[in-house]
Motif scaffolding. Structure first.
Motif, short mmCIF file in Angstrom:
data_model
loop_
_atom_site.label_atom_id
_atom_site.label_comp_id
_atom_site.label_asym_id
_atom_site.label_seq_id
_atom_site.Cartn_x
_atom_site.Cartn_y
_atom_site.Cartn_z
N ALA A 1 0.83 -1.20 0.00
CA ALA A 1 0.00 0.00 0.00
C ALA A 1 0.86 1.26 0.00
O ALA A 1 0.58 2.23 -0.71
N LEU A 2 1.94 1.27 0.78
CA LEU A 2 2.84 2.41 0.81
C LEU A 2 3.49 2.64 -0.55
O LEU A 2 3.73 3.79 -0.95
N ALA A 3 3.79 1.57 -1.25
CA ALA A 3 4.41 1.69 -2.57
C ALA A 3 3.47 2.36 -3.58
O ALA A 3 3.92 3.00 -4.53
N LYS A 4 2.16 2.21 -3.38
CA LYS A 4 1.17 2.78 -4.29
C LYS A 4 0.77 4.21 -3.91
O LYS A 4 0.15 4.91 -4.71
N PHE A 5 1.10 4.62 -2.69
CA PHE A 5 0.65 5.90 -2.15
C PHE A 5 1.12 7.08 -3.00
O PHE A 5 2.29 7.18 -3.35
N LYS A 6 0.18 7.98 -3.34
CA LYS A 6 0.48 9.19 -4.10
C LYS A 6 -0.31 10.36 -3.54
O LYS A 6 -1.48 10.23 -3.17
N LEU A 7 0.32 11.54 -3.49
CA LEU A 7 -0.36 12.79 -3.18
C LEU A 7 0.08 13.80 -4.23
O LEU A 7 1.27 14.10 -4.36
N SER A 8 -0.87 14.33 -4.99
CA SER A 8 -0.53 15.34 -5.98
C SER A 8 -0.20 16.65 -5.28
O SER A 8 -0.46 16.83 -4.08
N ASP A 9 0.36 17.61 -6.02
CA ASP A 9 0.65 18.92 -5.45
C ASP A 9 -0.62 19.57 -4.90
O ASP A 9 -0.61 20.14 -3.80
N ASP A 10 -1.70 19.49 -5.65
CA ASP A 10 -2.96 20.10 -5.21
C ASP A 10 -3.51 19.42 -3.96
O ASP A 10 -4.01 20.09 -3.04
N GLN A 11 -3.44 18.09 -3.92
CA GLN A 11 -3.92 17.36 -2.75
C GLN A 11 -3.10 17.70 -1.52
O GLN A 11 -3.65 17.92 -0.43
N LEU A 12 -1.79 17.75 -1.69
CA LEU A 12 -0.92 18.05 -0.55
C LEU A 12 -1.14 19.47 -0.06
O LEU A 12 -1.20 19.71 1.15
N ALA A 13 -1.26 20.42 -0.99
CA ALA A 13 -1.50 21.81 -0.59
C ALA A 13 -2.82 21.93 0.16
O ALA A 13 -2.91 22.63 1.17
N ASP A 14 -3.84 21.23 -0.31
CA ASP A 14 -5.15 21.27 0.34
C ASP A 14 -5.08 20.64 1.72
O ASP A 14 -5.65 21.15 2.70
N ASN B 1 -3.14 22.98 4.05
CA ASN B 1 -3.95 24.16 4.36
C ASN B 1 -5.04 23.81 5.37
O ASN B 1 -5.33 24.59 6.30
N THR B 2 -5.64 22.62 5.23
CA THR B 2 -6.66 22.17 6.18
C THR B 2 -6.07 22.02 7.57
O THR B 2 -6.69 22.42 8.57
N VAL B 3 -4.87 21.46 7.65
CA VAL B 3 -4.24 21.21 8.94
C VAL B 3 -3.72 22.50 9.58
O VAL B 3 -4.02 22.81 10.74
N HIS C 1 -7.29 24.33 10.79
CA HIS C 1 -7.25 23.73 12.12
C HIS C 1 -6.07 24.21 12.96
O HIS C 1 -5.75 23.61 13.98
N GLU C 2 -5.45 25.29 12.51
CA GLU C 2 -4.42 25.99 13.27
C GLU C 2 -3.34 25.07 13.82
O GLU C 2 -2.89 25.21 14.96
N GLY C 3 -2.92 24.09 13.02
CA GLY C 3 -1.83 23.22 13.41
C GLY C 3 -2.22 22.02 14.24
O GLY C 3 -1.34 21.28 14.70
N ASP C 4 -3.51 21.81 14.47
CA ASP C 4 -3.96 20.59 15.16
C ASP C 4 -3.93 19.47 14.13
O ASP C 4 -4.89 19.27 13.38
N VAL C 5 -2.82 18.74 14.11
CA VAL C 5 -2.57 17.80 13.01
C VAL C 5 -3.58 16.65 12.97
O VAL C 5 -4.17 16.40 11.92
N PRO C 6 -3.84 15.95 14.08
CA PRO C 6 -4.84 14.86 14.01
C PRO C 6 -6.21 15.34 13.57
O PRO C 6 -6.87 14.72 12.72
#
Length: 301
Positions: A257-270, A273-275, A279-284
């Motif tokens: 599963a880790l080998a297949k894992f992908k995050l696009s630039d847009d997904q990662l930025a989103d 930004n959410t975290v 959510h002001e740095g509340d990671v969980p």
């Protein structure tokens, strides 16, 4: 960003594990039990390594912490103050997985040292880059070639991150390349750099910082990367998942599963930004909220 051994680092690994351990099991973390992560059920203990301030690694690690916990694994997130200590722990098997390996350049030193004791499970983002940036309103400077002539504009300082980081090493190499003699690279921490950047932008003052992409700061602020015509900061890199040797045999389903894992630039930025903004740095809490709007199983399809 990410980097070389701290000069003279002599902290014992066992001491670091004790000092920086972050147990993320249970507690007040938001409930993600209703999320279908699409992972096969499993069991066993898995330790995820992470470095504070490396935000793309922090959010990706929390994604996997929640996913693996949901699948039945006992998961611990272990913080390390230095990349060198994390790579040593990974090679020794004290850490199972590290989701923030920058290759082929930034972490080349560690791969030369420990590569034969590690597994490269796969890259999950292919557009990573080290940068030197200014706010977009600083129109006097567009390139590293123009930085020295405008030293007074920035108070004679380039605001950097940790002195041991690979980004710091890269910028130190760029300084003589571009004849930057009138600015000093001021190193401290990623958090301090971001604080100074935030204060300067709030006051619409000029500032030049060392940064990297992908990073949530590019979504929060209007920033401009200074051109690097000599390529002193290196080419675009990939962000990789690394594990200790033998991990794939012990945890075959997780490794696949880790080998297949992908995050696009847009997904990662989103996600960042959410975290870090919503959510002001509340990671969980931020990661759980993001998972409520995004299908994790698609990230490992």
């Amino acid at each position: 960003m990410k980097g070389a051994w701290a000069t003279g680092a002599a902290v014992a690994l066992t001491a670091t594990l004790t000092a920086c351990s972050v147990e993320s099991e249970g507690g007040d973390a938001p409930d993600s039990s209703d999320i279908d992560f699409g992972l096969p059920e499993g069991e066993g203990e898995i330790v995820l390594g992470v470095i504070p301030g490396w935000d793309e690694g922090i959010v990706a690690t929390e994604l996997w912490h929640q996913a693996l916990t949901s699948a039945g694994y006992t998961v611990t997130t272990q913080e390390f103050a230095e990349a060198g200590l994390l790579f040593e722990g990974l090679a020794n098997g004290d850490v199972d997985v590290f989701l923030d390996g920058w290759l082929p350049i930034t972490h080349a030193t560690y791969m030369e040292e420990y590569g034969d004791q590690l597994e490269q499970l796969g890259e999950w983002n292919s557009n990573a880059a080290l940068t030197v940036a200014v706010p977009a309103y600083v129109d006097q400077v567009n390139s590293l070639t123009e930085l020295n002539d405008n030293a007074e504009l920035f108070g004679g300082e380039i605001i950097g991150i940790e002195p041991s980081a690979g980004l710091t090493e890269a910028v130190q190499g760029a300084i003589p390349t571009y004849g930057i003699t009138d600015l000093e690279l001021k190193t401290s921490s990623t958090a301090s750099m971001l604080s100074e950047l935030d204060s300067a932008i709030a006051a619409e003052e000029p500032i030049v910082v060392t940064l990297w992409q992908p990073h949530w700061a590019y979504a929060k602020y209007d920033l401009k990367n200074l051109e690097d015509p000599e390529g002193s900061l290196g080419d675009v890199e990939t962000i990789n998942t690394l594990a200790h040797l033998g991990f794939s045999e012990e945890f075959a389903d997780v490794s696949e599963a880790l080998a297949k894992f992908k995050l696009s630039d847009d997904q990662l930025a989103d996600l960042e930004n959410t975290v870090f903004t919503d959510h002001e740095g509340d990671v969980p809490a931020g990661v759980t909220a993001w998972l409520g709007e995004n299908d994790f199983s698609e990230l490992i399809a």
